[in-house]
Structure formats: structure tokens, C-alpha cells
Design an enzyme around this catalytic site. Structure first.
Site, PDB file in Angstrom:
ATOM      1  N   SER A  83       0.858  -1.186   0.000  1.00 41.86           N
ATOM      2  CA  SER A  83       0.000   0.000   0.000  1.00 41.86           C
ATOM      3  C   SER A  83       0.890   1.230   0.000  1.00 41.86           C
ATOM      4  O   SER A  83       2.048   1.172   0.445  1.00 41.86           O
ATOM      5  CB  SER A  83      -0.882   0.008   1.257  1.00 41.86           C
ATOM      6  OG  SER A  83      -1.526   1.255   1.447  1.00 41.86           O
ATOM      7  N   TYR A 131      -2.581  -1.600  10.126  1.00 42.46           N
ATOM      8  CA  TYR A 131      -2.606  -1.749   8.674  1.00 42.46           C
ATOM      9  C   TYR A 131      -1.321  -1.195   8.069  1.00 42.46           C
ATOM     10  O   TYR A 131      -0.666  -1.851   7.251  1.00 42.46           O
ATOM     11  CB  TYR A 131      -3.819  -1.023   8.095  1.00 42.46           C
ATOM     12  CG  TYR A 131      -3.948  -1.169   6.596  1.00 42.46           C
ATOM     13  CD1 TYR A 131      -4.582  -2.270   6.041  1.00 42.46           C
ATOM     14  CD2 TYR A 131      -3.448  -0.191   5.736  1.00 42.46           C
ATOM     15  CE1 TYR A 131      -4.710  -2.407   4.671  1.00 42.46           C
ATOM     16  CE2 TYR A 131      -3.570  -0.319   4.362  1.00 42.46           C
ATOM     17  CZ  TYR A 131      -4.206  -1.435   3.836  1.00 42.46           C
ATOM     18  OH  TYR A 131      -4.322  -1.569   2.473  1.00 42.46           O
TER      19      TYR A 131
END
Length: 250
Positions: free
Chosen positions: A139, A152
Site C-alpha cells: 500500500s 494496517y
């Protein structure tokens, strides 16, 4: 990774980026197997997309990964691409233990241990194929932190370094490591995220990813233009400004 002629397993592809990528890779002339936890959703995907195979898998459950891997390889012995798409994102408050510990454990189990276990289930098989790829999914938040999603961010940073290291270990084999690095994309990864104005439209993201794979099949990091703001803040020397911009009040 060539753009067509592959046999591709994508666990975590029943919605969002995973499903959109599965559909487009199928359209490009690949055999695609979609994995997910819910059989009813998988049945619907198979009905809507003849030719896409499906398998039930829960990447948070080691036994489920082992069973699904055996099923996939029994039906598709020519499998040569694994895309470790499955992941969850949680908003967490780390100021008190009750605000984050359980959530963080779930995020690490799915995003990081799930990826590790998936690779473990397929890496030996992939080395028997003459042209194989493991596509990990990190990401933009692996490189610039979003204040509200600590676990995350951390798991995606770990996926980036894992990808870098596996590329070194597998350099003498037939297996390439590609790392897909999405920016914020309009999906349901978090409640309401699909409608955020700052999120990249899903179709536009997939279009750009497919173009990258077509034009640069040997890419190590698959980066759409929008993610480069987050990816290269440190290299550009404007990392504090990037962090501030990402975390500015809406």
C-alpha cells in the site's frame, strides 16, 4: 509477469481491487481462480463470469489455506501466479489497550501471516513452473502512515520488506516477486471509503495497473502515478509534508 496466458490464483478477490483485477486479468486471456470465505459470493462470481473458477479460503486459518492450496493445485496444476490480495483495514485507537490489541492481532493475522502462509503453500510448486510470479499487495501506507490505521500501515510496510527480501532469495529461481502498491482506491475497505473524494476510482486504478503489466512485465513494484506521492516522500525530501498532507483534517 506477462499479461496473458497465466493461471492465476487470487485469494481475497470477492470484492474491491481483488475482484476488479480478477475480472480484468480473465478478460486479458488468463485462467483465474478467485478465493474467498463465502461460498455464496463465490457462486455468484462464477455465475456472472463463466470461466472464472472459485475456491473457499480463509487466509486467517492455516488449515483453510492448506486445504484450498491442495484444491487449487489439483484442479490447476499449471498454476504459475499467486496474488496475495486478501487484507483488512481497521481504524484503531492506541491510547488504551482495549482500543487496539484485538484489532491489531486480526490485522496482523490476515494481512501478514496470511501472506506468509499463502506463499508457504505455493512457493515450492511455483518453482516448478518455467515462468512464475508471486504478486504481493502492500500500500502507499507502507511508506507514509495514516494516523488512524497503525496496524494496517505496519503490516503493509512488512509486506514491502518481505517482498524485497524474497526477491533476493528467489533470484536464482523461475519465480518473480512483484509488489502491487495501491493508493487510496474507492472500495469498501473501510466504511464510507468508497465515497471519499480523495479515493482513486476503482476502474481507473485497474486500467492503470493493467497498462503497467502490459508495458513493463518485469516491474518489481507496480505503482500507479497517484501512489508515488506517498511512495517517494523520503526520497524527494518532503516526507514531513507528505505525512501532514495525508493526515490533514478533511
Amino acid at each position: 509477469m506477462r499479461i496473458h496466458g497465466n493461471v492465476i490464483f487470487i485469494p481475497g478477490a470477492t470484492s474491491g481491487i481483488g475482484l476488479a483485477l480478477a475480472e480484468r486479468l480473465h478478460d486479458e486471456g488468463n485462467t483465474v481462480i478467485v478465493g474467498g470465505r463465502r461460498a455464496d459470493i463465490l457462486d455468484d462470481i462464477a455465475a456472472r463470469h463463466p470461466g472464472i473458477d472459485t475456491v473457499v479460503i480463509d487466509v486467517a486459518d492455516p488449515a483453510s489455506i492448506t486445504r484450498a492450496a491442495g484444491e487449487v493445485l489439483a484442479r490447476h496444476p499449471d498454476l504459475n501466479v499467486l496474488v496475495t490480495m486478501a487484507g483488512i483495514m481497521r481504524v484503531e485507537d492506541w491510547t488504551t489497550a482495549s482500543g487496539f490489541v484485538h484489532s491489531a492481532e486480526e490485522v496482523v493475522t490476515t494481512n501478514l501471516l496470511g501472506t506468509i502462509r499463502l506463499i508457504g503453500a505455493f512457493v515450492e510448486h511455483l518453482q516448478t513452473r518455467p515462468d512464475a510470479t508471486i504478486m504481493t499487495v502492500s500500500s502507499g501506507l507502507a511508506f507514509t502512515p495514516l494516523r488512524t490505521t497503525p496496524s494496517y500501515n505496519a503490516t503493509k510496510a512488512a509486506i514491502h520488506m518481505l517482498s524485497e527480501t524474497l526477491r533476493l532469495q528467489l533470484a536464482g529461481t523461475s519465480v518473480r516477486i512483484m509488489e502491487l502498491e495501491p493508493p487510496s482506491v474507492a472500495t469498501d475497505l473501510l466504511p464510507g471509503h468508497r465515497d471519499e473524494a480523495s479515493a482513486m476510482p476503482l476502474d481507473a486504478f485497474i486500467d492503470e495497473v493493467i497498462d503497467i503489466l502490459r508495458e513493463n512485465p518485469d516491474a518489481t513494484e507496480v505503482q500507479v502515478e497517484r501512489v508515488k506521492f506517498l511512495r517517494y516522500g523520503e526520497a524527494r525530501g518532503d516526507y514531513p509534508e507528505v505525512v501532514a498532507a495525508l493526515n490533514a483534517p478533511a
